[in-house]
Design a protein around this motif. Sequence first.
Motif: not given
Length: 465
Positions: A275-295
């Motif tokens: 069974g699958i959830l049906g998403i793709s993405g990645g784990s958040l960290n400080s660097e990734f969050s800064d890149k996405l512009g989220i806190n």
Amino acid sequence: MKKILSLVLVSALGGALTLGAYKVFVEPKSEFVLTTPAATPAFLPTSNVNNLAYEAPDFTVAAENAVNAVVHVKNVSISSGQMSLQDLFSGRTTPRAQMGTGSGVIINSDGYIITNNHVINNSDELSVTLNNNRTYKAEIVGSDPKTDIALLKIDADEDLPFVTFADSDQAKIGEWVLAVGNPFNLTSTVTAGIISAKARDLSGTSSQSFIQTDAAVNPGNSGGALVNTRGELIGINTAISSQTGSYIGYSFAVPSNIARRVIEDIMEFGNVQNGILGISGGSLNSEFSDKLGINDTQGIYVDSVVEESGAEKAGIKKGDIIKEIDNVKVSKFADLTGHIGAKRVGDVVNLKISRDGSLKTINVTLTRNETLTLPLVGRVKNAKHEDLKRFKASNGIKIIELDEKYADYWKKNGVKEGTIITSINDTKINSVDDAQEAIKNKSAYEPLRIELINANGEKERYNFR
């Protein structure tokens, strides 16, 4: 003479009276204290923590139960081997038997045994030796290369000892565990350690979720049991981290919840129902969050949602941040895949997500995996009837995302998202399962041949070496 003696007596008596009066009335009184040996002083620790004696855990019962339920698996395969001088002159090759060994775990009294897929892969003959030294021929009921789990069956003339499954989700980091197996053909070997980490991904693709332990595991331990101090199965020992091929500190086990789901699917359906959830993405960290512009710096960021998946139907959107699944906190993608790996198609999971700063709870029904990452091409999925009709194709799978590295090449040749692939290496493709099988059966020296219908409705063939 008498006068002298009288004078001496009077003088002595006067002196005695004077001294007595002084002692009684003038000299200060002295107190005398009887001393006894002093009691031993009580020295108190400066810490306020109770200093209780450490009691080492007792592994004897768990070890005895597990040892009797862990078996020695021998895999005999026939190969041509290296040609001898005699073979060269005679123009023939002599088949040679090669033996590999590993471990397995009896999971019920009827003789079903769980082991690793790589222990029994390419076998021509399998045998299983129990702890009482009795040997039986074994048959493969089914296997799953993705999770590296296989199920065997032996026919014994008695009820066999077995281990029960524990809930691996409840296992704690720092918890004592035992690894039981047959390293280097040393049968019935038990080692102890602790759980060092959970949801460990060794592939770098977030597709795995191992329990990491520092219990010593070596070649031959594969397929053996990782048990808790109650003797319950929490994992199947599968891999080690080593530059030498032998144990140097860490080993990895498939969690029992995943292993149990795989063998239940094999027994019930004959294959694994992922069974699958049906998403793709990645784990958040400080660097990734800064890149996405989220806190937010914790959780799983949803980068895309698979078309017609359970996630899309439940309303999951790009930009959502998954915080929990079934009340279990997720901080890395392997936490998510590990939990879903223990589920099957149709199961419902509860997600806690953060969207625009507010928390929401969403129930998602897991669906069958209908997507695949195809080498050199990108992500593909099963084509719907209207997709095939639009391209006048009778069969095929649809490209939904081009490989970033080769996207420009494909687009220059009129290939884009929505293109239908009809054949891979001359094998007709009806589903992503067919595509996966065609790729798996391709030899390392064989070119990849893809037949597709481009955006102009034209059938084309591409060869990649």
